[in-house]
Design a protein around this motif. Structure first.
Motif, PDB file in Angstrom:
ATOM      1  N   GLU A  75     -14.664  86.272 -22.206  1.00 38.13           N
ATOM      2  CA  GLU A  75     -16.111  86.017 -22.263  1.00 38.13           C
ATOM      3  C   GLU A  75     -16.867  87.299 -22.588  1.00 38.13           C
ATOM      4  O   GLU A  75     -17.823  87.295 -23.382  1.00 38.13           O
ATOM      5  CB  GLU A  75     -16.604  85.441 -20.938  1.00 38.13           C
ATOM      6  N   THR A  76     -16.449  88.408 -21.992  1.00 43.61           N
ATOM      7  CA  THR A  76     -17.072  89.702 -22.290  1.00 43.61           C
ATOM      8  C   THR A  76     -16.942  90.035 -23.765  1.00 43.61           C
ATOM      9  O   THR A  76     -17.902  90.477 -24.414  1.00 43.61           O
ATOM     10  CB  THR A  76     -16.411  90.815 -21.453  1.00 43.61           C
ATOM     11  N   LEU A  77     -15.750  89.808 -24.307  1.00 46.31           N
ATOM     12  CA  LEU A  77     -15.501  90.112 -25.713  1.00 46.31           C
ATOM     13  C   LEU A  77     -16.383  89.258 -26.623  1.00 46.31           C
ATOM     14  O   LEU A  77     -17.007  89.758 -27.569  1.00 46.31           O
ATOM     15  CB  LEU A  77     -14.022  89.892 -26.018  1.00 46.31           C
ATOM     16  N   THR A  78     -16.466  87.976 -26.332  1.00 43.19           N
ATOM     17  CA  THR A  78     -17.305  87.078 -27.134  1.00 43.19           C
ATOM     18  C   THR A  78     -18.772  87.480 -27.059  1.00 43.19           C
ATOM     19  O   THR A  78     -19.475  87.529 -28.081  1.00 43.19           O
ATOM     20  CB  THR A  78     -17.136  85.631 -26.645  1.00 43.19           C
ATOM     21  N   ARG A  79     -19.236  87.801 -25.888  1.00 36.62           N
ATOM     22  CA  ARG A  79     -20.645  88.148 -25.706  1.00 36.62           C
ATOM     23  C   ARG A  79     -20.991  89.473 -26.379  1.00 36.62           C
ATOM     24  O   ARG A  79     -22.110  89.663 -26.844  1.00 36.62           O
ATOM     25  CB  ARG A  79     -20.938  88.212 -24.210  1.00 36.62           C
ATOM     26  N   GLU A  95     -18.971  91.124 -28.999  1.00 37.72           N
ATOM     27  CA  GLU A  95     -18.595  91.247 -30.410  1.00 37.72           C
ATOM     28  C   GLU A  95     -18.937  90.009 -31.223  1.00 37.72           C
ATOM     29  O   GLU A  95     -19.138  90.101 -32.429  1.00 37.72           O
ATOM     30  CB  GLU A  95     -17.098  91.564 -30.514  1.00 37.72           C
ATOM     31  N   GLY A  96     -18.966  88.834 -30.565  1.00 33.33           N
ATOM     32  CA  GLY A  96     -19.418  87.630 -31.230  1.00 33.33           C
ATOM     33  C   GLY A  96     -18.363  86.614 -31.588  1.00 33.33           C
ATOM     34  O   GLY A  96     -18.684  85.465 -31.899  1.00 33.33           O
ATOM     35  N   LYS A  97     -17.076  86.993 -31.559  1.00 32.39           N
ATOM     36  CA  LYS A  97     -16.059  86.027 -31.971  1.00 32.39           C
ATOM     37  C   LYS A  97     -15.977  84.873 -30.979  1.00 32.39           C
ATOM     38  O   LYS A  97     -16.479  84.964 -29.849  1.00 32.39           O
ATOM     39  CB  LYS A  97     -14.700  86.703 -32.135  1.00 32.39           C
ATOM     40  N   THR A  98     -15.355  83.789 -31.391  1.00 31.21           N
ATOM     41  CA  THR A  98     -15.288  82.606 -30.543  1.00 31.21           C
ATOM     42  C   THR A  98     -14.395  82.863 -29.336  1.00 31.21           C
ATOM     43  O   THR A  98     -13.567  83.785 -29.338  1.00 31.21           O
ATOM     44  CB  THR A  98     -14.745  81.406 -31.323  1.00 31.21           C
ATOM     45  N   VAL A  99     -14.548  82.033 -28.316  1.00 32.42           N
ATOM     46  CA  VAL A  99     -13.757  82.212 -27.095  1.00 32.42           C
ATOM     47  C   VAL A  99     -12.257  82.095 -27.370  1.00 32.42           C
ATOM     48  O   VAL A  99     -11.475  82.909 -26.870  1.00 32.42           O
ATOM     49  CB  VAL A  99     -14.204  81.231 -26.000  1.00 32.42           C
ATOM     50  N   PRO A 100     -11.781  81.106 -28.160  1.00 33.22           N
ATOM     51  CA  PRO A 100     -10.341  81.078 -28.451  1.00 33.22           C
ATOM     52  C   PRO A 100      -9.856  82.340 -29.162  1.00 33.22           C
ATOM     53  O   PRO A 100      -8.761  82.836 -28.874  1.00 33.22           O
ATOM     54  CB  PRO A 100     -10.187  79.838 -29.338  1.00 33.22           C
ATOM     55  N   GLU A 101     -10.669  82.856 -30.085  1.00 32.87           N
ATOM     56  CA  GLU A 101     -10.285  84.105 -30.757  1.00 32.87           C
ATOM     57  C   GLU A 101     -10.251  85.259 -29.761  1.00 32.87           C
ATOM     58  O   GLU A 101      -9.333  86.091 -29.785  1.00 32.87           O
ATOM     59  CB  GLU A 101     -11.271  84.407 -31.883  1.00 32.87           C
ATOM     60  N   ALA A 102     -11.244  85.323 -28.879  1.00 26.27           N
ATOM     61  CA  ALA A 102     -11.298  86.391 -27.881  1.00 26.27           C
ATOM     62  C   ALA A 102     -10.141  86.281 -26.898  1.00 26.27           C
ATOM     63  O   ALA A 102      -9.511  87.285 -26.531  1.00 26.27           O
ATOM     64  CB  ALA A 102     -12.630  86.343 -27.142  1.00 26.27           C
ATOM     65  N   TRP A 135     -14.968  98.315 -33.926  1.00 24.10           N
ATOM     66  CA  TRP A 135     -15.613  97.321 -33.058  1.00 24.10           C
ATOM     67  C   TRP A 135     -15.050  95.923 -33.230  1.00 24.10           C
ATOM     68  O   TRP A 135     -15.307  95.051 -32.414  1.00 24.10           O
ATOM     69  CB  TRP A 135     -17.119  97.276 -33.356  1.00 24.10           C
ATOM     70  N   ASN A 136     -14.286  95.659 -34.301  1.00 25.83           N
ATOM     71  CA  ASN A 136     -13.971  94.267 -34.619  1.00 25.83           C
ATOM     72  C   ASN A 136     -12.868  93.679 -33.734  1.00 25.83           C
ATOM     73  O   ASN A 136     -12.805  92.468 -33.541  1.00 25.83           O
ATOM     74  CB  ASN A 136     -13.610  94.117 -36.098  1.00 25.83           C
ATOM     75  N   TYR A 137     -11.970  94.510 -33.226  1.00 26.43           N
ATOM     76  CA  TYR A 137     -11.000  94.083 -32.211  1.00 26.43           C
ATOM     77  C   TYR A 137     -11.117  95.079 -31.058  1.00 26.43           C
ATOM     78  O   TYR A 137     -10.241  95.916 -30.850  1.00 26.43           O
ATOM     79  CB  TYR A 137      -9.590  94.049 -32.773  1.00 26.43           C
ATOM     80  N   PRO A 138     -12.195  94.988 -30.284  1.00 31.96           N
ATOM     81  CA  PRO A 138     -12.516  96.059 -29.348  1.00 31.96           C
ATOM     82  C   PRO A 138     -11.661  96.096 -28.094  1.00 31.96           C
ATOM     83  O   PRO A 138     -11.803  97.019 -27.283  1.00 31.96           O
ATOM     84  CB  PRO A 138     -13.980  95.774 -28.988  1.00 31.96           C
ATOM     85  N   PHE A 139     -10.784  95.129 -27.925  1.00 30.45           N
ATOM     86  CA  PHE A 139      -9.887  95.147 -26.773  1.00 30.45           C
ATOM     87  C   PHE A 139      -8.450  95.457 -27.193  1.00 30.45           C
ATOM     88  O   PHE A 139      -7.809  96.335 -26.624  1.00 30.45           O
ATOM     89  CB  PHE A 139      -9.944  93.804 -26.032  1.00 30.45           C
ATOM     90  N   VAL A 140      -7.954  94.799 -28.220  1.00 27.77           N
ATOM     91  CA  VAL A 140      -6.543  94.945 -28.533  1.00 27.77           C
ATOM     92  C   VAL A 140      -6.238  96.208 -29.330  1.00 27.77           C
ATOM     93  O   VAL A 140      -5.177  96.819 -29.146  1.00 27.77           O
ATOM     94  CB  VAL A 140      -6.015  93.689 -29.268  1.00 27.77           C
ATOM     95  N   ILE A 141      -7.128  96.647 -30.230  1.00 32.52           N
ATOM     96  CA  ILE A 141      -6.844  97.874 -30.974  1.00 32.52           C
ATOM     97  C   ILE A 141      -6.748  99.080 -30.032  1.00 32.52           C
ATOM     98  O   ILE A 141      -5.823  99.891 -30.163  1.00 32.52           O
ATOM     99  CB  ILE A 141      -7.867  98.103 -32.102  1.00 32.52           C
ATOM    100  N   PRO A 142      -7.670  99.233 -29.065  1.00 31.45           N
ATOM    101  CA  PRO A 142      -7.461 100.313 -28.101  1.00 31.45           C
ATOM    102  C   PRO A 142      -6.109 100.225 -27.384  1.00 31.45           C
ATOM    103  O   PRO A 142      -5.449 101.249 -27.178  1.00 31.45           O
ATOM    104  CB  PRO A 142      -8.623 100.125 -27.114  1.00 31.45           C
TER     105      PRO A 142
END
Length: 483
Positions: A87-91, A93-100, A151-158
């Protein structure tokens, strides 16, 4: 009052020495403030690097399985908070919840992978030239790694940078993209809860000029890993190599999907739809060009337009198929390219409009867009757009398709849709790309194999992921023993 989130330096959450902050908003609704973050200074970078330098030797002295255990604990923390993190990622960065959710789960998998892989990495016996000799190759940590991500994959790229860096015994100073720092803040919370020793991981937010350049040019940074745009990546590479630092840069793509006349059309259209419009086209591996054999061109165009028409654009938290662009700047850039395409003479077959009013009023929304009658030399066929825009090009057959596919400055990912085995194998040999797909979308990769591109997509120094990721963060020592 909006909460001001802190830097994480030497195991403590700290305010910037400069006392200034910047604000991050939800790209689907800019009236929704995600948080305030530290606008850090060189002094903050210096403190983070000093903490990492002080912690690195003791961290490297720990046994590899012990270091891996911290990765495993962090993965467990992430898994326990996976719904919140998605939910944090979607809010943010904007991607959908399944993508997040998929991104968060992928991060868990990467941490588990490196936690296990590090157990048997780094020491290899070799055959010596005499019976009384022993020969071995040992890999040791490079020291302190500076990590800068997009910023586009702000959780998995790190995660795919941090995991191999600390697994191999390095300490880290990390700068997140200013568009999306909250995801990685929560990632660092998970590492903190996992008990990572003070100084091993440090998180500093702020501008590229203050924090990014401060990391790259710092005398005590030994390696720099960057993911982001081509223009910034070139600058990062130049700045890091000036001081003989080890550096890897992963940048953009202009990724082609070749559609052969032997392809299963329904499958080809599915590949194109998800590759071009998944994550709002905001991926370096997104399908930007569909290069289609003339015999099936009309069928493909009709099918991809139909699929684009059926995509519901909206807030990621509300169950939409495609979310907003991540910022006003990204939206403006995409709309500018749509104007360029029309000016150059391409046919706007579907989409192209900014979505406004109603649920779109306070967000950065654009329709999924399909251009046809695209010439290979047009800018929309040559330059990375980073939005949900697909350029469809007609070619006579395989030879022209390969020429067009390779005729750009990038070489990150490429795919072919075909049921001809010989054609598929020929494509794998002929295509100039670091990631080659057969009957798969250009986006998405496995976590245990190398990732990186050719030409302007990468520095071509080191790859990421799998053993290649571990090698970047280690130096080789060859040991000769004569008994």
């Amino acid at each position: 009052m909006t909460e001001a989130h802190l830097n994480y330096i030497d195991g403590e959450w700290q305010e910037s020495t400069g006392g200034e902050t910047f604000t991050v908003h939800n790209p689907a609704d800019v009236t929704d403030t995600v948080g305030e973050f530290q606008y850090s200074t060189q002094a903050d970078v210096d403190a983070a690097v000093a903490a990492a330098s002080d912690a690195q030797t003791e961290w490297a002295d720990r046994q590899a399985p012990e270091r891996g255990e911290f990765l495993r604990r962090a993965a467990e923390e992430i898994r326990a908070r996976s719904d919140e993190l998605a939910e944090t990622l979607t809010r943010e960065e904007g991607k959908t919840v399944p993508e997040a959710a998929g991104e968060v789960n992928r991060a868990v998998d990467i941490l588990y992978y490196f936690a296990e892989r590090i157990r048997d990495f780094g020491h290899e016996k070799k055959a010596a030239s005499a019976p009384d000799k022993e020969l071995s190759v040992v890999r040791e940590p490079v020291g302190v790694a500076g990590l800068i991500t997009a910023w586009n994959y702000p959780f998995v790229i790190p995660v795919w940078k941090i995991a191999p860096a600390i697994a191999t015994g390095n300490a880290v100073v990390f700068k997140p993209a200013s568009n999306a720092p909250n995801c990685t803040r929560k990632l660092f919370e998970c590492f903190d809860e996992a008990g990572i020793p003070d100084g091993v991981l440090n998180y500093v937010t702020g501008s590229g000029s203050a924090v990014g350049d401060g990391i790259i040019g710092h005398d005590d940074i030994d390696a720099v890993s960057f993911t982001g745009s081509k223009s910034v990546g070139f600058s990062v590479y130049e700045g890091a190599t000036e001081d003989m630092k080890r550096v890897q840069t992963e940048m953009g793509g202009k990724n082609p999907l070749i559609v052969s006349d032997s392809a299963d059309m329904d499958r080809a259209l599915s590949i194109a739809r998800w590759g071009a419009f998944g994550v709002t086209g905001q991926a370096c591996t997104a399908t930007s060009r569909a290069i289609v054999y003339e015999d099936v061109y009309d069928e493909f165009v009709e099918g991809i337009v139909e699929r684009a028409e059926n995509i519901e654009v909206g807030h990621g938290l509300d169950g939409a198929d495609m979310g907003p662009q991540a910022s006003e700047g990204e939206l403006t850039g995409t709309l500018d390219y749509i104007d360029v395409g029309q000016t150059e003479g391409a046919t706007l077959a579907y989409g192209g409009d900014e979505l406004t009013g109603g649920v779109y009023e306070d967000g950065y929304f654009v329709e999924p867009t399909v251009f046809t009658d695209v010439d290979h030399e047009m800018r929309i066929a040559q330059e990375e757009i980073f939005g949900p825009v697909l350029a469809v090009l007609k070619v006579s057959g395989y030879e022209e398709a390969i020429e067009v596919a390779n005729g750009v400055d990038y070489g990150l990912s490429a795919s072919i849709a075909t049921d001809d085995l010989a054609e598929a194998k020929r494509f794998a040999d002929d295509i100039e790309a670091g990631v080659v797909k057969i009957n798969e979308q250009t986006s998405g990769t496995e976590l245990h194999v190398p990732f990186g591109g050719f030409k302007d997509s990468s520095s071509n120094t080191y790859r990421e992921s799998g053993d290649e990721g571990l090698r970047f963060f280690t130096s080789t020592k060859t040991v000769y023993e004569n008994w």
